[in-house]
Scaffold this active site. Structure first.
Site, short mmCIF file in Angstrom:
data_model
loop_
_atom_site.label_atom_id
_atom_site.label_comp_id
_atom_site.label_asym_id
_atom_site.label_seq_id
_atom_site.Cartn_x
_atom_site.Cartn_y
_atom_site.Cartn_z
N HIS A 55 49.09 47.16 37.00
CA HIS A 55 49.92 47.31 38.19
C HIS A 55 50.88 48.48 38.04
O HIS A 55 51.50 48.68 36.99
CB HIS A 55 50.64 46.02 38.57
CG HIS A 55 51.66 45.52 37.59
ND1 HIS A 55 52.97 45.98 37.58
CD2 HIS A 55 51.59 44.58 36.62
CE1 HIS A 55 53.65 45.35 36.65
NE2 HIS A 55 52.84 44.49 36.04
N ASP A 89 55.27 47.22 30.80
CA ASP A 89 55.00 46.39 31.98
C ASP A 89 55.16 47.24 33.24
O ASP A 89 56.23 47.26 33.82
CB ASP A 89 55.94 45.20 32.00
CG ASP A 89 55.61 44.18 33.09
OD1 ASP A 89 54.47 44.19 33.57
OD2 ASP A 89 56.50 43.39 33.44
N GLU A 133 52.87 44.02 42.00
CA GLU A 133 52.60 42.79 41.26
C GLU A 133 53.88 42.02 40.97
O GLU A 133 53.88 40.78 40.98
CB GLU A 133 51.90 43.14 39.94
CG GLU A 133 51.41 41.94 39.14
CD GLU A 133 52.44 41.40 38.15
OE1 GLU A 133 52.21 40.32 37.59
OE2 GLU A 133 53.48 42.06 37.94
N GLU A 134 54.98 42.74 40.75
CA GLU A 134 56.17 42.10 40.21
C GLU A 134 56.83 41.10 41.16
O GLU A 134 57.22 40.02 40.75
CB GLU A 134 57.20 43.16 39.79
CG GLU A 134 56.78 44.00 38.59
CD GLU A 134 56.70 43.21 37.30
OE1 GLU A 134 56.92 41.98 37.31
OE2 GLU A 134 56.40 43.82 36.27
N ASP A 177 47.76 43.82 31.46
CA ASP A 177 49.14 43.59 31.90
C ASP A 177 49.87 42.68 30.92
O ASP A 177 50.60 41.77 31.30
CB ASP A 177 49.16 42.98 33.32
CG ASP A 177 50.57 42.82 33.86
OD1 ASP A 177 51.50 43.49 33.35
OD2 ASP A 177 50.77 42.01 34.78
N HIS A 208 60.77 43.00 31.39
CA HIS A 208 61.72 43.00 32.51
C HIS A 208 63.15 43.33 32.10
O HIS A 208 64.09 43.00 32.80
CB HIS A 208 61.71 41.64 33.23
CG HIS A 208 60.40 41.31 33.87
ND1 HIS A 208 60.18 40.10 34.50
CD2 HIS A 208 59.24 42.00 34.00
CE1 HIS A 208 58.94 40.06 34.96
NE2 HIS A 208 58.34 41.22 34.66
#
Length: 458
Positions: A280, A292, A326-327, A354, A425
Site C-alpha cells: 500500500h 509501512d 490501506e491505513e 505489508d 505507525h
C-alpha cells in the site's frame, strides 16, 4: 488477516521432478543475483520516503506518491501503467495534540507524549479537562461502567510479550485502538487515551485507525507512549483525583479522489489469468512510512524490474498494484476487488508485502489445501536463502479484499517480526530504519514465488 488452514496440510506432498527442481533452482539463483546485485528497491525507497515522506490518504503527499509510483513502474519496464481512481477518506491531524496532567502536587510534568488516532474527532478549541479512569481491559470497563460518565478513560492494555510472532500481540491488543472510544462513549466517557500498540523500549506513541460505532457519541481518542502510560498509571495509584487536560485538533473532511497505481507485464500464454502483487502506497502522516509500507511497494516494483532485466516472459499477466488508503479505510483494496469482480477477471493468486522490510522468513497463505501443498513442494528451492516457512495462515489486508470478492488464493511475505512494532505507525518508521540487504532478500523471495506460480499455476 491471519486465518484458517488445515493442520493436515503438512502431510500433503506433491512430487516435483528432479530435472524441474534443478532448472528452477538455477532460475531462482539468477533472480537472486539480479536483485542482490542490481536492485533499485533501496534507491526507490529513499526517493519515496525522503522526497515524498508521510502520505496519508487525501493529503498533497498522496498525490506526489501516486506520481512517484507511476514513474518507478514505467522505469521498471511495465508494459502498461495506469491509475485506478477511488474515493478515499480525508482525515487531517491539525496542530500538535496536547495532553497534560493536572495535579494537586506542585511537581512539574511535561506534556504527555501522545498522537491522535486516525479518524478521531477533535476535542474542540477549549479542550477537555476531566478526571481519569484507568481500565485494564474491556471486561474491566464493564465492571467500572458506573464510574465512566464524565471521565477520560485510559486503556492500559499491554502487548503480550509471550507471543513470539509479534503480529499475535498486535492482533490481541489492537481492539482497544479500534473500538475503545465507542465502548467508553457508551457509558458517558468524554475521551479515551489508549496505550500504544507496541512493546518498543521508548516513549514514542503509535497512531493508527480507530472506528466509531454510530450508536454512541464520537469522542476524541489518542495513543500514548509506553513510558508515559506507565507514568500516568503510577500517578493514578497515588492520586485518585488527578485530572487530564486533552486537546486535539483533528477533523474529517469530505472524501476525495485517490488512486491505485498499477503496472502490468502482459502474459505470453494466458494473459487473462492475473497474478496480483503489491503493497500500500499510503502511510501515516507522522513518519516517512518506510517499513509501512514503502518497503512493500518497492519490493513489488523490484519484482517487475528483475523479470524485465532477465528477459523473463511470464505466461500469465503479472499486475503490480500500489494500493491507495490501506491505513484508514482500505478503499483502494475494495475498489480493486470490486472492479475485478465487475469485469469478470480471473485472478489466480494475489501476494502482498505489508509486514515490514525485515529479513524474510517465508510466506503466509489462505487458499485450498491442495494449492498450498503445491507451494510447499517448492520450499526446498528457497532454503538456500533461509526462507523456510510456507505453512502459516494469513494474507494481506488489501489482497484480502480480492479473496473476499472472488475467492482468490492469497499470500503475504512474512519477514521476521521482532522489530516491526517498535516503529509501526510511529515517528521512527523512517528510511534509516530499513536495511538494504534485508529489503532486497524480501524482494527476491517474492520474485521467486511469483516465478514458480506463473510457471506451474496453482
Amino acid at each position: 488477516m491471519r486465518n484458517y488452514l488445515l493442520p493436515a496440510l503438512l502431510a500433503v506432498t506433491i512430487p516435483v521432478c528432479a530435472q524441474h527442481q534443478e532448472s528452477d533452482s538455477l532460475a531462482l539463483r539468477q533472480l537472486a543475483t539480479e536483485v542482490l546485485t542490481h536492485s533499485k528497491a533501496y534507491s526507490n525507497l529513499r526517493d519515496l520516503t525522503q522526497q515524498v515522506g508521510g502520505r496519508l490518504a487525501g493529503s498533497p503527499q498522496m498525490v506526489k506518491a501516486e506520481k512517484w509510483g507511476e514513474k518507478v513502474l514505467k522505469e521498471a519496464g511495465a508494459d502498461t501503467v495506469y491509475m485506478q481512481a477511488c474515493q478515499v477518506p480525508h482525515w487531517v491531524r491539525g496542530a500538535k495534540e496536547e495532553v497534560r496532567i493536572i495535579s494537586r502536587r506542585r511537581d512539574f510534568i511535561p506534556p504527555l507524549n501522545v498522537l491522535a488516532l486516525g479518524n478521531s474527532v477533535g476535542s474542540g478549541p477549549a479542550g477537555i479537562t476531566a478526571p481519569v479512569l484507568e481500565v485494564s481491559s474491556f471486561d474491566d470497563l464493564e465492571a467500572k461502567k458506573d464510574q465512566v460518565k464524565g471521565k477520560i478513560v485510559f486503556y492500559n492494555y499491554a502487548f503480550k510479550p509471550e507471543f513470539i510472532r509479534t503480529f499475535e500481540s498486535y492482533g490481541d491488543a489492537v481492539r482497544y485502538r479500534g473500538q475503545g472510544a465507542s465502548r467508553a462513549a457508551k457509558y458517558g466517557a468524554l475521551a479515551v487515551v489508549v496505550r500504544s500498540m507496541t512493546h518498543g523500549a521508548n516513549n514514542l506513541p503509535h497512531t493508527g485507525a480507530m472506528h466509531y460505532n454510530d450508536s454512541f457519541p464520537k469522542i476524541p481518542a489518542v495513543a500514548i507512549g509506553l513510558e508515559d502510560a506507565e507514568l500516568l498509571s503510577n500517578r493514578l495509584k497515588g492520586e485518585s483525583d488527578m485530572k487530564l487536560y486533552l486537546k486535539t485538533n483533528c477533523k474529517m473532511l469530505p472524501d476525495t479522489t485517490g488512486h491505485n497505481v498499477i503496472g502490468e507485464i502482459r502474459g505470453s500464454e494466458f494473459p487473462d489469468q492475473i497474478i496480483t502483487v503489491g503493497g500500500h502506497l499510503d502511510s501515516w502522516d507522522v513518519n516517512q512510512g518506510a517499513h509501512d509500507d514503502g518497503t512493500g511497494c518497492v519490493q513489488s516494483v523490484e519484482l517487475l524490474r528483475a523479470f524485465k532485466a532477465l528477459g523473463i516472459k511470464p505466461k500469465r499477466t503479472i499486475r503490480i498494484v500500489l494500493f491507495a488508503n490501506e491505513e484508514n479505510g482500505t478503499r483502494g483494496g475494495q475498489k480493486y476487488a470490486a472492479e475485478a469482480k465487475a469485469k469478470g477477471e480471473h485472478h489466480i493468486f494475489a501476494l502482498e508485502s505489508d509486514a515490514g522490510g525485515f529479513t524474510p522468513r517465508g510466506f503466509s497463505f489462505t487458499m485450498p489445501a491442495e494449492k498450498q501443498a503445491k507451494i510447499i513442494s517448492w520450499a526446498p528451492l528457497f532454503r538456500p536463502y533461509d526462507v523456510y516457512d510456507f505453512t502459516s495462515a494469513g494474507g494481506g489486508v488489501d489482497v484480502g479484499e480480492l479473496y473476499e470478492a472472488l475467492g482468490t488464493p492469497m499470500g503475504e511475505l512474512m519477514p521476521d517480526s521482532q522489530r516491526y512494532f517498535d516503529l509501526h505507525h510511529a515517528a521512527n518508521d523512517t528510511f534509516e530504519a530499513v536495511n538494504k540487504r534485508e529489503l532486497e532478500l524480501g524482494a527476491f523471495s517474492m520474485a521467486g514465488l511469483i516465478y514458480l506460480i506463473d510457471k506451474y499455476g496453482l
